[in-house]
Design an enzyme around this catalytic site. Sequence first.
Site, PDB file in Angstrom:
ATOM      1  N   SER A  95       0.708  -1.090  -0.246  1.00 49.72           N
ATOM      2  CA  SER A  95      -0.118  -0.038  -0.132  1.00 49.72           C
ATOM      3  C   SER A  95       0.877   1.120  -0.032  1.00 49.72           C
ATOM      4  CB  SER A  95      -1.077  -0.058   1.226  1.00 49.72           C
ATOM      5  OG  SER A  95      -1.987  -0.766   1.094  1.00 49.72           O
ATOM      6  N   LYS A  98       0.174   3.843  -2.603  1.00 45.88           N
ATOM      7  CA  LYS A  98      -0.897   4.850  -2.654  1.00 45.88           C
ATOM      8  C   LYS A  98      -0.137   6.169  -2.527  1.00 45.88           C
ATOM      9  CE  LYS A  98      -4.509   2.008  -0.887  1.00 45.88           C
ATOM     10  NZ  LYS A  98      -3.874   0.803  -0.703  1.00 45.88           N
ATOM     11  N   SER A 152      -5.949   3.870   3.835  1.00 46.44           N
ATOM     12  CA  SER A 152      -5.196   2.758   3.173  1.00 46.44           C
ATOM     13  C   SER A 152      -6.261   2.097   2.206  1.00 46.44           C
ATOM     14  CB  SER A 152      -4.171   1.922   3.773  1.00 46.44           C
ATOM     15  OG  SER A 152      -3.516   1.389   2.762  1.00 46.44           O
ATOM     16  N   LYS A 272       3.311   6.547   4.851  1.00 48.77           N
ATOM     17  CA  LYS A 272       2.305   5.665   4.401  1.00 48.77           C
ATOM     18  C   LYS A 272       2.688   4.147   4.726  1.00 48.77           C
ATOM     19  CE  LYS A 272      -1.318   4.215   2.683  1.00 48.77           C
ATOM     20  NZ  LYS A 272      -1.246   2.873   3.547  1.00 48.77           N
TER      21      LYS A 272
END
Length: 501
Positions: A95, A98, A152, A272
């Site tokens: 993820s 992203k 997320s 993130k």
Amino acid sequence: MRKTAAWSRHLAGLLALLMLVCSCGPLFASAHAEENSGPRYIAPELPSDADPYDPEHPEELSPDQLYAKSAILIEATTGEVIFEKNADDIMYPASTTKIMTVLLGIMMGDMNQEVVASEWAVTLDEGDSKIGLSAGETIIFRDLLYATMVKSGNDGARMIAETISGDEAGFAELMNQAAQMYGCTNTHFVNASGLPDDNHYTTARDMAKIAREAMQNETFASIAGTYSYSLPRSNIRRATVVTGANSSWLNPNQEDTENSPSTFYPYATGIKTGFAQVAGYCYVGAAERDGVKLISVVFYTTNSGRWSDSKKLMEYGFSQFVSMTPQDLYNQNPIVLETTGFSLDDDNLGRLPLEVKPQASTRTVHIVATKAEMETMSRNLRQIVLIEYTRENFAAPIEQGEVVGTMTYYPEDGGSAVVYDLVAGRSIAKRENAPLTLEEIEAAVRADTRLLPPLSVELVLFFLIPIAALALVIWLIRRIFFRKRKKRKSRIPKPRHRYFR
């Protein structure tokens, strides 16, 4: 007999069907086993011979003290690599993908537009991370970006891709073009969410470059530093609050419990998390302390290791780099000038230290470098700043606080120049009974409007002394000349060959 025959045929058919199912059972089992035979996450461990990490000496960090299989630390302003471990190994980003998705959404989308969730965007596999959007739900694009980053959500990432490019394939192509523009050489995206795919990969080095570009965007930096976000009510859903997996890293109020110890890092600014079976636990982080900005990437580490690894990297970076303003750098080696015409009672023999003070419109900038580089810059200050003096000369008197010049610094980021005033650090008195300088004489003459100079003893003596001297010389010459003539006339010749008796 007919009934018996019919039952026999039915029984034979059932037996045949049962035999068919039994014979195909191993095939179904094999197919199911093949479907779930992909790589499974195995928590990495530290090497048994690795030296224990000493938090009191973060500068001694070694690669073996990180759980992550791949990691890197860079200085965010310049992109300089500070620490790395297998930074060019091909890794699954999960993820952390992203980061690119949300960045492109900010750059190419309308933050205030309303977008509608499609059936495809919200149809996810069981276990996929999601915001919880429903088909037909309307959401403001800004809220979608925040929720996607914080929670997320794969559904949010798909909606961003559809909004920008119409479909995920077209959006992935944009992601790849952006990656190449940022200098990534071993990165390829096939989706917006980070779902595992053999053709969806990156490296720690490339992801650090993407994160650096993203954190330079003010809107993204604001989103990246958010660990909890309130989603307003929509046409389908009530208002709700979404919280991210990095809450304990960013939230100073996160409770520290036995089962969930707080990993809060006071200098963290984002950004993130990520996890997949093939990717392990990942984290791309950013931190800032005293003007030093760092970005770290850890791939395939443990759940707790992504926080401890990131902290170790950040502390190592802060131990290597220092941040100073141009004023701080100047104060390490200030300018001292030699003046003239100073009082003989001056204990410092006319030496004038100059201080720097920012002008009213001067913005605050920081110079980030290693300690050794900073010492070199301090010794060679004139190589990085422009010194200009506004005073024509440095003859006493000089008043403390008097502006005598400027110091200009041109930042490497290409921003506007930063200008400081150079001011006298102390007062220096003029020498007593010192003769007038040429400049002072000229100034006095220009200021005097009288046709004739004022009569004074000095002026009279100035003219009389040469005249008197000339008269004295003439008198002496005449005295000597006439005395010789007089002697010559009064001389009586001596008689020769005469004898008087």
